[in-house]
Design a protein around this motif. Sequence first.
Motif, PDB file in Angstrom:
ATOM      1  N   LEU A  25      -4.597  17.739   2.915  1.00  0.00           N
ATOM      2  CA  LEU A  25      -4.761  18.253   1.556  1.00  0.00           C
ATOM      3  C   LEU A  25      -5.760  19.395   1.601  1.00  0.00           C
ATOM      4  CD1 LEU A  25      -5.068  14.903  -0.431  1.00  0.00           C
ATOM      5  CD2 LEU A  25      -3.069  16.385  -0.278  1.00  0.00           C
ATOM      6  N   ALA A  26      -5.388  20.544   1.053  1.00  0.00           N
ATOM      7  CA  ALA A  26      -6.256  21.729   1.017  1.00  0.00           C
ATOM      8  C   ALA A  26      -6.821  22.044   2.402  1.00  0.00           C
ATOM      9  CB  ALA A  26      -7.378  21.534   0.004  1.00  0.00           C
ATOM     10  N   GLY A  27      -5.992  21.880   3.430  1.00  0.00           N
ATOM     11  CA  GLY A  27      -6.400  22.198   4.793  1.00  0.00           C
ATOM     12  C   GLY A  27      -7.219  21.129   5.486  1.00  0.00           C
ATOM     13  N   SER A  28      -7.564  20.044   4.785  1.00  0.00           N
ATOM     14  CA  SER A  28      -8.359  18.967   5.383  1.00  0.00           C
ATOM     15  C   SER A  28      -7.461  17.789   5.745  1.00  0.00           C
ATOM     16  CB  SER A  28      -9.429  18.477   4.414  1.00  0.00           C
ATOM     17  OG  SER A  28     -10.356  19.490   4.166  1.00  0.00           O
ATOM     18  N   CYS A  29      -7.691  17.218   6.902  1.00  0.00           N
ATOM     19  CA  CYS A  29      -6.945  16.044   7.335  1.00  0.00           C
ATOM     20  C   CYS A  29      -7.504  14.817   6.599  1.00  0.00           C
ATOM     21  CB  CYS A  29      -7.065  15.870   8.839  1.00  0.00           C
ATOM     22  SG  CYS A  29      -6.054  14.525   9.465  1.00  0.00           S
ATOM     23  N   VAL A  30      -6.668  14.210   5.751  1.00  0.00           N
ATOM     24  CA  VAL A  30      -7.096  13.060   4.957  1.00  0.00           C
ATOM     25  C   VAL A  30      -6.682  11.761   5.634  1.00  0.00           C
ATOM     26  CG1 VAL A  30      -6.888  11.963   2.696  1.00  0.00           C
ATOM     27  CG2 VAL A  30      -6.925  14.437   2.855  1.00  0.00           C
ATOM     28  N   LEU A  31      -5.471  11.743   6.198  1.00  0.00           N
ATOM     29  CA  LEU A  31      -4.976  10.597   6.967  1.00  0.00           C
ATOM     30  C   LEU A  31      -4.478  11.126   8.305  1.00  0.00           C
ATOM     31  CD1 LEU A  31      -2.740   8.843   4.266  1.00  0.00           C
ATOM     32  CD2 LEU A  31      -5.071   8.223   4.908  1.00  0.00           C
ATOM     33  N   GLU A  32      -4.750  10.395   9.378  1.00  0.00           N
ATOM     34  CA  GLU A  32      -4.302  10.832  10.692  1.00  0.00           C
ATOM     35  C   GLU A  32      -3.768   9.650  11.485  1.00  0.00           C
ATOM     36  OE1 GLU A  32      -5.769  13.589  14.430  1.00  0.00           O
ATOM     37  OE2 GLU A  32      -7.245  12.873  12.980  1.00  0.00           O
ATOM     38  N   LYS A  33      -2.448   9.655  11.707  1.00  0.00           N
ATOM     39  CA  LYS A  33      -1.759   8.667  12.540  1.00  0.00           C
ATOM     40  C   LYS A  33      -2.046   7.231  12.098  1.00  0.00           C
ATOM     41  CE  LYS A  33      -1.543  11.721  16.482  1.00  0.00           C
ATOM     42  NZ  LYS A  33      -1.841  11.918  17.903  1.00  0.00           N
ATOM     43  N   VAL A  34      -1.890   6.958  10.812  1.00  0.00           N
ATOM     44  CA  VAL A  34      -2.148   5.625  10.262  1.00  0.00           C
ATOM     45  C   VAL A  34      -0.885   4.778  10.349  1.00  0.00           C
ATOM     46  CG1 VAL A  34      -2.755   4.330   8.178  1.00  0.00           C
ATOM     47  CG2 VAL A  34      -3.917   6.491   8.694  1.00  0.00           C
ATOM     48  N   ASP A  35      -1.026   3.568  10.849  1.00  0.00           N
ATOM     49  CA  ASP A  35       0.047   2.576  10.857  1.00  0.00           C
ATOM     50  C   ASP A  35      -0.402   1.395  10.012  1.00  0.00           C
ATOM     51  OD1 ASP A  35       1.856   3.840  12.647  1.00  0.00           O
ATOM     52  OD2 ASP A  35       0.680   3.147  14.359  1.00  0.00           O
ATOM     53  N   ILE A  36       0.495   0.919   9.137  1.00  0.00           N
ATOM     54  CA  ILE A  36       0.183  -0.246   8.314  1.00  0.00           C
ATOM     55  C   ILE A  36       1.466  -1.011   8.065  1.00  0.00           C
ATOM     56  CG2 ILE A  36       0.368   1.066   6.163  1.00  0.00           C
ATOM     57  CD1 ILE A  36      -1.847  -0.815   5.028  1.00  0.00           C
ATOM     58  N   GLN A  37       1.365  -2.328   8.096  1.00  0.00           N
ATOM     59  CA  GLN A  37       2.507  -3.178   7.785  1.00  0.00           C
ATOM     60  C   GLN A  37       2.016  -4.302   6.886  1.00  0.00           C
ATOM     61  OE1 GLN A  37       4.896  -4.240  11.116  1.00  0.00           O
ATOM     62  NE2 GLN A  37       6.124  -5.690   9.976  1.00  0.00           N
ATOM     63  N   VAL A  38       2.618  -4.397   5.706  1.00  0.00           N
ATOM     64  CA  VAL A  38       2.261  -5.429   4.745  1.00  0.00           C
ATOM     65  C   VAL A  38       3.408  -6.426   4.703  1.00  0.00           C
ATOM     66  CG1 VAL A  38       1.619  -5.925   2.371  1.00  0.00           C
ATOM     67  CG2 VAL A  38       0.923  -3.755   3.418  1.00  0.00           C
ATOM     68  N   GLU A  39       3.135  -7.621   5.167  1.00  0.00           N
ATOM     69  CA  GLU A  39       4.155  -8.664   5.239  1.00  0.00           C
ATOM     70  C   GLU A  39       4.226  -9.439   3.930  1.00  0.00           C
ATOM     71  OE1 GLU A  39       6.308  -9.197   7.635  1.00  0.00           O
ATOM     72  OE2 GLU A  39       5.478  -7.609   8.887  1.00  0.00           O
ATOM     73  N   PRO A  40       5.405  -9.920   3.597  1.00  0.00           N
ATOM     74  CA  PRO A  40       5.552 -10.736   2.386  1.00  0.00           C
ATOM     75  C   PRO A  40       4.587 -11.928   2.394  1.00  0.00           C
ATOM     76  CG  PRO A  40       7.697 -10.212   3.312  1.00  0.00           C
ATOM     77  CD  PRO A  40       6.674  -9.765   4.311  1.00  0.00           C
ATOM     78  N   GLY A  41       3.946 -12.162   1.259  1.00  0.00           N
ATOM     79  CA  GLY A  41       3.048 -13.301   1.110  1.00  0.00           C
ATOM     80  C   GLY A  41       1.643 -13.093   1.649  1.00  0.00           C
ATOM     81  N   LYS A  42       1.370 -11.934   2.239  1.00  0.00           N
ATOM     82  CA  LYS A  42       0.050 -11.664   2.808  1.00  0.00           C
ATOM     83  C   LYS A  42      -0.769 -10.812   1.838  1.00  0.00           C
ATOM     84  CE  LYS A  42       0.961 -13.553   6.777  1.00  0.00           C
ATOM     85  NZ  LYS A  42       0.294 -14.714   7.273  1.00  0.00           N
ATOM     86  N   ILE A  43      -2.072 -10.997   1.882  1.00  0.00           N
ATOM     87  CA  ILE A  43      -2.997 -10.178   1.102  1.00  0.00           C
ATOM     88  C   ILE A  43      -3.650  -9.196   2.062  1.00  0.00           C
ATOM     89  CG2 ILE A  43      -5.120 -10.177  -0.251  1.00  0.00           C
ATOM     90  CD1 ILE A  43      -4.314 -12.992  -1.208  1.00  0.00           C
ATOM     91  N   VAL A  44      -3.645  -7.930   1.691  1.00  0.00           N
ATOM     92  CA  VAL A  44      -4.208  -6.888   2.547  1.00  0.00           C
ATOM     93  C   VAL A  44      -5.297  -6.157   1.770  1.00  0.00           C
ATOM     94  CG1 VAL A  44      -3.710  -4.738   3.770  1.00  0.00           C
ATOM     95  CG2 VAL A  44      -2.032  -6.582   3.776  1.00  0.00           C
ATOM     96  N   ALA A  45      -6.419  -5.926   2.412  1.00  0.00           N
ATOM     97  CA  ALA A  45      -7.513  -5.152   1.811  1.00  0.00           C
ATOM     98  C   ALA A  45      -7.654  -3.852   2.585  1.00  0.00           C
ATOM     99  CB  ALA A  45      -8.815  -5.938   1.873  1.00  0.00           C
TER     100      ALA A  45
END
Length: 90
Positions: A25-45
């Motif tokens: 965003l605006a030339g700044s790296c905000v996210l870099e190579k993020v992996d996330i998996q949210v499984e059914p029934g799980k709580i993620v913070a």
Amino acid sequence: MAAAQPRCTLVASASLVGRDLSLKLAGSCVLEKVDIQVEPGKIVAILGPNGAGKSSLIRVLSGEWIPNVGRVELNDTPIGAWSNLHIAQT
């Protein structure tokens, strides 16, 4: 004519996956190579200091923002193929 929506069977659980997500965003790296998996029934913070990219990650995972690199899938279907209504109901 509206684009065809993926077949959606309303279920109590859904799998949300983000792979190799990068966002600039605006030339700044905000996210870099993020992996996330949210499984059914799980709580993620998502924790981190101010400016770490937590809100940006949520916006990418919801389909509000499109990552520069990577993909987000809901039930094995790209998030961009879903209407907001189907996402809310899934």
